[in-house]
Design an enzyme around this catalytic site. Sequence first.
Site, short mmCIF file in Angstrom:
data_model
loop_
_atom_site.label_atom_id
_atom_site.label_comp_id
_atom_site.label_asym_id
_atom_site.label_seq_id
_atom_site.Cartn_x
_atom_site.Cartn_y
_atom_site.Cartn_z
N GLY A 113 29.97 31.22 45.53
CA GLY A 113 29.06 31.53 46.40
C GLY A 113 29.08 33.00 47.13
O GLY A 113 28.78 33.21 48.21
N HIS A 157 38.26 19.12 59.53
CA HIS A 157 37.43 20.25 59.89
C HIS A 157 35.93 19.73 60.57
O HIS A 157 34.90 19.70 59.88
CB HIS A 157 37.09 21.26 58.93
N GLN A 169 33.53 21.72 39.63
CA GLN A 169 34.23 22.77 39.95
C GLN A 169 35.92 22.44 39.68
O GLN A 169 36.30 23.29 39.25
CB GLN A 169 34.17 23.43 41.32
N ASP A 176 39.50 27.27 62.64
CA ASP A 176 39.77 26.20 63.91
C ASP A 176 41.33 26.69 64.51
O ASP A 176 41.08 26.59 65.76
CB ASP A 176 39.95 24.68 63.65
#
Length: 323
Positions: A11, A187, A112, A159
């Site tokens: 990405g 998350h 992946q 976080d």
Amino acid sequence: MKPAVRVAITGAAGNIGYAAAFRVAAGNMLGSDQPIILQLIEIPPALDALKGVEMELRDCAFPLLHDVICTADINQGFGDVDYVLSIGSRPRSKGMERADLLSENGKIFGPQGKAINDNASKNVKVLVVGNPANTNALIACNNAPDLDPSQFTSMMRLDHNRAISQLATKTNSAVTEIKQIAVWGNHSLSQFPDISHCIINGKDATSLVNEAWYKNEFMPKVQKRGGEIINARGASSAASAASAAIDHMRDWALGSNDWVSMGIISKGDYGIAEGLMYSFPIICNNGNCEVVQGLTQNEFCIEMMKKTENELLEERDTIKNLL
Ligand code: NAD
Ligand code: LMR
């Protein structure tokens, strides 16, 4: 000079990937003496944009950047890589929760995981950022049978950094004075930002802030920060996410001076179900991640840790066909 290491970023034409690539190439992730070959992976419709990213990277003339490879072929993209920043996937928009992305994004991470298994260095370190990050990382890990599960992690560092920043502001401290923060679990909204062992400038954090602020303001602020940013920016966090990914990988590779929060495959520590991708307080040393042991936990902590564990169990159940 050290030999170059290979860093894959999926990405890489997207918002986080674009922000991360330049910092990796500048040496922020692996140090100012570590040459890098970037292996940038995109889907075919984004290859033109990726070409532009490559041009800009080359135009920076980064001394550490030895080569840039751009591809939509994951077998080529993960070839011999030492580090993977797995970012490429859809972000949520206003009104969605991260788990709503599971059906669309989850299917990216099985192939992946397999391509990493078959092509990457046998010592590869993988960080999954794409949401829902913990369960996507679990999918990738389960599709890489020849690698050790400890080679797969999910990103909780954003976080963790958010928690440090909120606490520093509240107590009028420097972020560097805040030690031993932990963010447990997923998350997601159920994550548990825990200050019960946190030290600020040598003092217990719990003696510096009151319980009502901790439970009613601090915890929801950290838990909901991603949504707050989407509402303000109209797009999900990008530069801060890239920065957290760099922090995560740097500490994993080079060692952490303090506790960090990382999603790792649970080995049953603190009673968390084995095999879940769950965030623990971690100390990184020599490329290994060790869960901080022996922490005492009150009823509230145990309840919060269980709640986020239950959500991860449900997510795992939803995608069991991908494992
Ligand atoms: P973005 O839409 O700006 O970019 C995503 C990029 O991924 C696009 O360029 C797209 O073409 C590419 N992509 C999509 N599918 C791909 C695939 N199968 N292989 C390779 N590339 C692919 O999104 P973004 O803002 O960069 O966010 C990326 C992901 O990171 C989202 O899932 C987002 O929710 C997540 N995120 C996670 C955290 C965290 O703390 N874990 C923080 C912020 C964002
Ligand atoms: C974040 O925490 O900022 C990211 O996970 C993006 C999101 O969807 O909230």
